[in-house]
Scaffold this motif. Structure first.
Motif, PDB file in Angstrom:
ATOM      1  N   GLY A 250       0.777  -1.233   0.000  1.00 30.90           N
ATOM      2  CA  GLY A 250       0.000   0.000   0.000  1.00 30.90           C
ATOM      3  C   GLY A 250       0.807   1.280   0.000  1.00 30.90           C
ATOM      4  O   GLY A 250       0.286   2.342   0.370  1.00 30.90           O
ATOM      5  N   PHE A 251       2.055   1.228  -0.406  1.00 29.43           N
ATOM      6  CA  PHE A 251       2.865   2.438  -0.501  1.00 29.43           C
ATOM      7  C   PHE A 251       2.470   3.258  -1.728  1.00 29.43           C
ATOM      8  O   PHE A 251       2.069   2.706  -2.760  1.00 29.43           O
ATOM      9  CB  PHE A 251       4.354   2.084  -0.610  1.00 29.43           C
ATOM     10  CG  PHE A 251       5.016   1.710   0.685  1.00 29.43           C
ATOM     11  CD1 PHE A 251       5.791   2.627   1.376  1.00 29.43           C
ATOM     12  CD2 PHE A 251       4.883   0.425   1.204  1.00 29.43           C
ATOM     13  CE1 PHE A 251       6.415   2.289   2.566  1.00 29.43           C
ATOM     14  CE2 PHE A 251       5.509   0.064   2.397  1.00 29.43           C
ATOM     15  CZ  PHE A 251       6.270   1.002   3.080  1.00 29.43           C
ATOM     16  N   ARG A 252       2.633   4.558  -1.638  1.00 24.73           N
ATOM     17  CA  ARG A 252       2.558   5.442  -2.805  1.00 24.73           C
ATOM     18  C   ARG A 252       3.902   5.373  -3.515  1.00 24.73           C
ATOM     19  O   ARG A 252       4.946   5.572  -2.883  1.00 24.73           O
ATOM     20  CB  ARG A 252       2.249   6.882  -2.369  1.00 24.73           C
ATOM     21  CG  ARG A 252       0.964   7.010  -1.563  1.00 24.73           C
ATOM     22  CD  ARG A 252       0.685   8.463  -1.174  1.00 24.73           C
ATOM     23  NE  ARG A 252       1.656   8.999  -0.224  1.00 24.73           N
ATOM     24  CZ  ARG A 252       1.553   8.910   1.094  1.00 24.73           C
ATOM     25  NH1 ARG A 252       0.524   8.241   1.649  1.00 24.73           N
ATOM     26  NH2 ARG A 252       2.456   9.452   1.891  1.00 24.73           N
ATOM     27  N   ILE A 253       3.898   5.140  -4.822  1.00 20.93           N
ATOM     28  CA  ILE A 253       5.139   4.773  -5.514  1.00 20.93           C
ATOM     29  C   ILE A 253       5.521   5.807  -6.561  1.00 20.93           C
ATOM     30  O   ILE A 253       4.683   6.262  -7.345  1.00 20.93           O
ATOM     31  CB  ILE A 253       4.989   3.386  -6.173  1.00 20.93           C
ATOM     32  CG1 ILE A 253       4.703   2.323  -5.113  1.00 20.93           C
ATOM     33  CG2 ILE A 253       6.251   3.017  -6.957  1.00 20.93           C
ATOM     34  CD1 ILE A 253       4.257   1.000  -5.673  1.00 20.93           C
ATOM     35  N   ASN A 254       6.801   6.171  -6.570  1.00 20.48           N
ATOM     36  CA  ASN A 254       7.399   6.961  -7.651  1.00 20.48           C
ATOM     37  C   ASN A 254       8.430   6.095  -8.366  1.00 20.48           C
ATOM     38  O   ASN A 254       9.276   5.459  -7.717  1.00 20.48           O
ATOM     39  CB  ASN A 254       8.099   8.213  -7.112  1.00 20.48           C
ATOM     40  CG  ASN A 254       7.128   9.255  -6.621  1.00 20.48           C
ATOM     41  OD1 ASN A 254       5.958   9.255  -7.006  1.00 20.48           O
ATOM     42  ND2 ASN A 254       7.599  10.154  -5.771  1.00 20.48           N
ATOM     43  N   ARG A 255       8.377   6.082  -9.671  1.00 19.36           N
ATOM     44  CA  ARG A 255       9.356   5.360 -10.486  1.00 19.36           C
ATOM     45  C   ARG A 255      10.303   6.344 -11.154  1.00 19.36           C
ATOM     46  O   ARG A 255      10.072   7.545 -11.166  1.00 19.36           O
ATOM     47  CB  ARG A 255       8.650   4.500 -11.536  1.00 19.36           C
ATOM     48  CG  ARG A 255       7.766   3.391 -10.959  1.00 19.36           C
ATOM     49  CD  ARG A 255       7.042   2.661 -12.089  1.00 19.36           C
ATOM     50  NE  ARG A 255       6.285   1.503 -11.636  1.00 19.36           N
ATOM     51  CZ  ARG A 255       5.058   1.536 -11.136  1.00 19.36           C
ATOM     52  NH1 ARG A 255       4.454   2.712 -11.017  1.00 19.36           N
ATOM     53  NH2 ARG A 255       4.438   0.445 -10.762  1.00 19.36           N
ATOM     54  N   ASP A 256      11.369   5.816 -11.745  1.00 20.94           N
ATOM     55  CA  ASP A 256      12.347   6.641 -12.472  1.00 20.94           C
ATOM     56  C   ASP A 256      12.825   7.815 -11.616  1.00 20.94           C
ATOM     57  O   ASP A 256      12.976   8.946 -12.096  1.00 20.94           O
ATOM     58  CB  ASP A 256      11.760   7.161 -13.787  1.00 20.94           C
ATOM     59  CG  ASP A 256      11.323   6.041 -14.719  1.00 20.94           C
ATOM     60  OD1 ASP A 256      11.974   4.979 -14.710  1.00 20.94           O
ATOM     61  OD2 ASP A 256      10.331   6.217 -15.449  1.00 20.94           O
TER      62      ASP A 256
END
Length: 474
Positions: free
Chosen positions: A50-56
């Motif tokens: 359930g984490f909020r995710i940022n990629r790159d």
């Protein structure tokens, strides 16, 4: 303390899932900036939690960040998942046997490092939710620690600017708070250009770039006598200019890794190495060009954070290995030399204990000989954020770093237990900080005082870009 016990129970409850993550990454060994499958596995785990995710993150295609919680301070837990080239090895056997000839392998335990860090972050997330505490916990998935210096690029991009505290760990033979000593470093390519000619009929018309490389190496080897004893310099010829001995080599490249105890000392030593390259070019009638490809700062310590983490480690106690774990570790110890086992103890300031195959203690803070250190891009983070790091006991005492033996132990039950043990200490340290924000204020004051008068200069210049693969791997 009850809060610590509660978060340790959360870690233990989640440990099987993250041991499986570690094993999955172990089976997908990917090197610098090619960790697409490993990064995706961590994103999958973050999503499930359930984490909020940022990629790159920082424009690095295999860097990720997961955040949970609201308001309050921001605590980051740093993970890694890159492997090493040429260390392919079957799991669980005390015999060198590659899975794939020339393949990669997790010879530094980063499969455990990333999964253990994420396990700690997930447990902190659950605890904050249960107690309704303000605060944000972040997991940073950092690629390319092994010579790629991703955290330096991430620092340069400002992704740690709003972080209050950073926590990390590294697999080791012993458990305890890391002595905050590492070597600042730069990795530099020296390209020499000359003039080709027939080596027999017209050698006088040639200008050998390979001669320049060899003379540079001789010059640097003479420099060793006149540099600080804690500094280190290593090199490898990456392009010898061809394989025909009857052609004067018009090009050649040597790759240098220059290390020193502090950033100012590193900068001075790098300048001297560059001067040696200029001299080699002058002697051979060639031209020299240098290209910095990566760099790490030395670690900056933090007494408050180290004391707090050591207190957590002592309350938890050493990892609980069983007889089967010790028997397996003993088989691996039979493949080590006496010098390797002695060096393992010495690195942590401990006396050699015969017949002990696995860690059964917490080593004291500020332990070790202060000489057996390498470099880490965690050091760069520690200049911009108060940082604390621990060692987790995940393999047999005496295991050489970056070895087939370390790869072979990466999926053993002892490795999983050591990873879970480290995750508990990191998680409860974070909980202590969230519960008492005054500790964060004091840690940041310690950090500011240490760096007063020493402005941070990133060892990666602004014009240097990471060595990303030309094509994204599937």
């Amino acid at each position: 303390m009850p809060a610590r016990k509660e978060v340790w129970d959360i870690v233990q409850h989640k440990s099987k899932v993250f041991a499986d993550l570690s094993d999955k990454v172990w089976a997908l060994p990917e090197i610098n900036y090619e960790e697409f499958q490993s990064s995706a596995a961590h994103v999958e785990a973050l999503t499930a939690e359930g984490f909020r995710i940022n990629r790159d993150v920082a424009d690095l295609p295999t860097a990720i960040m997961g955040e949970a919680g609201e308001g309050g301070p921001v605590i980051a837990i740093l993970g890694e998942y890159d492997a090493l080239p040429g260390l392919s090895q079957e799991a669980g056997i005390a015999e060198q046997r590659a899975v794939e000839n020339g393949g990669h392998g997790h010879g530094c335990g980063h499969n455990l490092l990333g999964a253990g860090a994420l396990l700690a972050a997930a447990a902190v997330k659950d605890y904050l939710q249960r107690k309704g505490l303000a605060g944000r916990i972040r997991y940073y998935g950092c690629p390319a620690e092994e010579g790629g210096s991703s955290k330096g690029f991430m620092v340069r991009a400002g992704v740690f600017d709003d972080v209050d505290i950073a926590i990390s760990w590294h697999p080791a033979a012993f458990a305890g708070v890391n002595n905050p000593v590492s070597l600042a470093c730069n990795e530099i390519l020296f390209h020499f250009s000359g003039r080709a000619s027939h080596a027999a009929s017209s050698p006088h018309l040639g200008r050998s770039a390979l001669d320049a490389v060899e003379l540079m190496n001789v010059g640097v080897n003479y420099l060793r006598e006149h540099m600080p004893p804690t500094a280190r310099i290593h090199y490898a010829i990456t392009d010898a200019g061809g394989v025909a001995p009857n052609v004067v080599q018009a090009r050649a490249t040597v790759r240098y890794l220059v290390r020193a105890r502090s950033l100012p000392e590193l900068n001075e030593l790098v300048d001297r190495v560059k001067d040696v390259a200029k001299g080699a070019a002058l002697m051979t009638g060639t031209t020299a060009r240098n290209e910095i490809i990566s760099g790490d700062a030395n670690l900056v310590g933090n007494t408050l954070l180290e004391t707090l983490m050591h207190e957590n480690a002592m309350e938890l106690g050493p990892p609980q290995f069983d007889d089967a774990d010790r028997d397996t570790a003993s088989k691996f110890q039979e493949t080590f030399s006496a010098e390797e086992i002695k060096a393992s103890y010495s690195r942590f300031g401990l006396k050699v204990r015969k017949g002990v195959a696995l860690c059964d203690l917490i080593f004291p803070p500020e332990s070790g000989d202060g000489l057996s250190v390498g470099s880490t891009d965690v050091g760069t983070v520690s200049w911009v954020v108060p940082t604390v790091q621990m060692r987790g006991a995940t393999y047999a005492i005496g295991t050489p770093g970056h070895s087939w033996q370390l790869v072979a132990q990466g999926k053993l039950p002892a490795a999983h237990k050591g990873m879970t043990h480290a995750a508990k200490i990191m998680a409860s340290t974070a909980i202590d900080l969230f519960a008492d924000p005054a500790l964060i204020v004091d840690a940041r004051a310690d950090h500011k005082e240490r760096l007063e008068g020493t402005p941070f200069v990133n060892p990666i210049p602004d014009d240097v870009m990471p060595s990303l693969p030309a094509v994204r791997l599937s």
